[in-house]
Scaffold this motif. Sequence first.
Motif, PDB file in Angstrom:
ATOM      1  N   THR A   6      38.606  41.244  38.475  1.00  0.00           N
ATOM      2  CA  THR A   6      37.404  40.498  37.812  1.00  0.00           C
ATOM      3  C   THR A   6      37.106  39.119  38.395  1.00  0.00           C
ATOM      4  O   THR A   6      37.965  38.412  38.231  1.00  0.00           O
ATOM      5  N   ARG A   7      35.824  39.042  39.003  1.00  0.00           N
ATOM      6  CA  ARG A   7      35.649  37.785  39.758  1.00  0.00           C
ATOM      7  C   ARG A   7      34.976  36.837  38.561  1.00  0.00           C
ATOM      8  O   ARG A   7      34.720  37.154  37.412  1.00  0.00           O
ATOM      9  N   ASP A   8      34.784  35.530  39.017  1.00  0.00           N
ATOM     10  CA  ASP A   8      34.500  34.521  38.076  1.00  0.00           C
ATOM     11  C   ASP A   8      33.013  34.839  37.451  1.00  0.00           C
ATOM     12  O   ASP A   8      32.738  34.494  36.331  1.00  0.00           O
ATOM     13  N   ASP A   9      32.284  35.799  38.091  1.00  0.00           N
ATOM     14  CA  ASP A   9      30.905  35.920  37.465  1.00  0.00           C
ATOM     15  C   ASP A   9      31.124  37.450  36.602  1.00  0.00           C
ATOM     16  O   ASP A   9      29.977  37.780  36.517  1.00  0.00           O
ATOM     17  N   ASN A  10      32.358  37.771  36.359  1.00  0.00           N
ATOM     18  CA  ASN A  10      32.720  38.876  35.530  1.00  0.00           C
ATOM     19  C   ASN A  10      32.164  40.163  36.330  1.00  0.00           C
ATOM     20  O   ASN A  10      32.335  41.245  35.724  1.00  0.00           O
ATOM     21  N   ALA A  11      32.189  40.119  37.537  1.00  0.00           N
ATOM     22  CA  ALA A  11      31.749  41.448  38.451  1.00  0.00           C
ATOM     23  C   ALA A  11      33.284  42.012  38.621  1.00  0.00           C
ATOM     24  O   ALA A  11      34.007  41.034  39.050  1.00  0.00           O
ATOM     25  N   ILE A  12      33.489  43.228  38.673  1.00  0.00           N
ATOM     26  CA  ILE A  12      34.672  43.980  38.904  1.00  0.00           C
ATOM     27  C   ILE A  12      34.769  44.469  40.656  1.00  0.00           C
ATOM     28  O   ILE A  12      33.758  45.035  40.765  1.00  0.00           O
ATOM     29  N   VAL A  13      35.868  43.780  41.081  1.00  0.00           N
ATOM     30  CA  VAL A  13      35.781  44.217  42.487  1.00  0.00           C
ATOM     31  C   VAL A  13      37.037  45.089  42.822  1.00  0.00           C
ATOM     32  O   VAL A  13      38.012  44.929  42.266  1.00  0.00           O
ATOM     33  N   THR A  14      36.666  46.136  43.469  1.00  0.00           N
ATOM     34  CA  THR A  14      37.588  47.326  43.334  1.00  0.00           C
ATOM     35  C   THR A  14      38.036  47.198  45.082  1.00  0.00           C
ATOM     36  O   THR A  14      37.206  47.404  45.731  1.00  0.00           O
TER      37      THR A  14
END
Length: 498
Positions: A6-14
Amino acid sequence: MRTQLTRDDNAIVTCTAWLWGNQGHIVTNNQCFSSQEMVDAAKFGFDVQTTGCDDSCTFATCPIGESLIEKGNVKFIKFDPTLDYAVLQITTDAKHFLSTYGYLKIRLVAPVLGEKIYIPQHSHGKAKMIATTDDDLGSKVATIHYTDYTVVRNGTTYSHLIAYTADAVPGSSGSPVLSREDNTVVGLHRMSKLSLVNTPPQRHPTHARLQLMNKFLTDAEYQHGADTPTTAPTSKAPFHFLDVGCGPGVLTFEFAYRYLNASPPTDIRITATDLSDGMLHQLSERLKDDPSLQGFASKVAVVQMDGLTLDKVESGSVDVVGSNFGLALFPGRSRGWTSAHRVLKDEGVLMVTAWDPKSTQLRWFDEIAELFNAAGGAEDEPMALPSSIVGADKEKMIKELQEAGFRNVEVYHTSHTIVFDDPNGMIDAIMNNPLTAKFLERLTREQMKSTLAALLERDAGANFFQAEEQPGSTSADLFADGRPRLISFAAYTILARK
Ligand SMILES: C[S@@+](CC[C@H](N)C(=O)[O-])C[C@H]1O[C@@H](n2cnc3c(N)ncnc32)[C@H](O)[C@@H]1O
């Protein structure tokens, strides 16, 4: 496996990652992990998959076999932004994950043009899918189309890429590219669906290749670990490099500088072998006297030996056999291939270089051989042209290597420009080579030296331009002006695997 962060901007990166070798290593892209902090914050999901590859589940609803989440279970080991790889390692109960989910092996020999591939991946972070074709109609098998591709993306140039056509979308970064032939990993997927200039639109060049020998040797320890049986003790024998026909040590010292100087140093030992004690003496003297090499002396064994038999080397004891303009040129070299195959460990690599018959220096020797033949009488046996003897016939070489039991034989054509700062020194070295003695049976030393000088000057002329007309040299020494002479050479690098 699927990784999730989970990135700082709350986006989930897979991303996609995979188990490499039996020591619990995980490989993925550097763009997915570049620090221990990122690893600590990640989730690693095993067997994120559905029966029959049904893709109806979403990122959140896909079934997960098992997750590895706690901080401290996975160590960040190394990364390379250029090649875009990251290596991590499971540190807690790796055996459980290996025995439950299995692991992949990397092929040391790069993929070849036209090779058929497939790519297991977690596109968009969803359940595992396997890209086997290059379009959605499923009509064309995923295939390697370029082995040294360059692409510019967002202003950055990416070179030495393997380009292939295969369905791949975001989330598949870090996926293994597997050969259909032997199910080994031949690449690491890094980019999908690029907009490419000069490229057919349906092709999606991808991937930084695991750069052949260079990469293989830089990560020698890991490669080695990948092939060790699970029951093997953790203390491994040093990586063993054998230089056949080492001469004054060109390849041996290249290895020494590159791998023994690495930080931390690669645990490697080198056996340098040659038939000529003069050559071995030169190598040993340099090892002793050159301050930059002295530290490696204890790692290099210098052994006089016939490269055709390698009789002083134990069977199955060598990781890489290298021979720079050696083995490939020895008369009766087929015996040498068989011996190299014998001394290599399973999966070991043979790397030899050989001259292109059309290369400049072979043409010089052909011309000298013609002078030699012209100087002989009618009853004298003519000398065969050197290019026909030591020049590499690549098809023949591939066949010989296959007959000796090697597989994945690959031949790369290379061209180089060599700068001779001291052309007379180079000619003296040729004159002192034992092979030159044959020519001196019919030609005088002077004749041979002046012929070589004229040939060198002629071919260097093709690589030199000057605006002003210069007065012709009055010196007997063609090279009295002190200018360097640039000569082009062409060769082959041949890689094969036991
Ligand atoms: C062209 S030189 C190359 C030397 C070195 N590899 C380099 O890169 O400079 C070929 C070398 O092979 C050695 N050689 C020739 N026949 C050999 C044999 N049957 N076994 C081992 N070495 C041999 C020669 O003594 C010479 O040092």
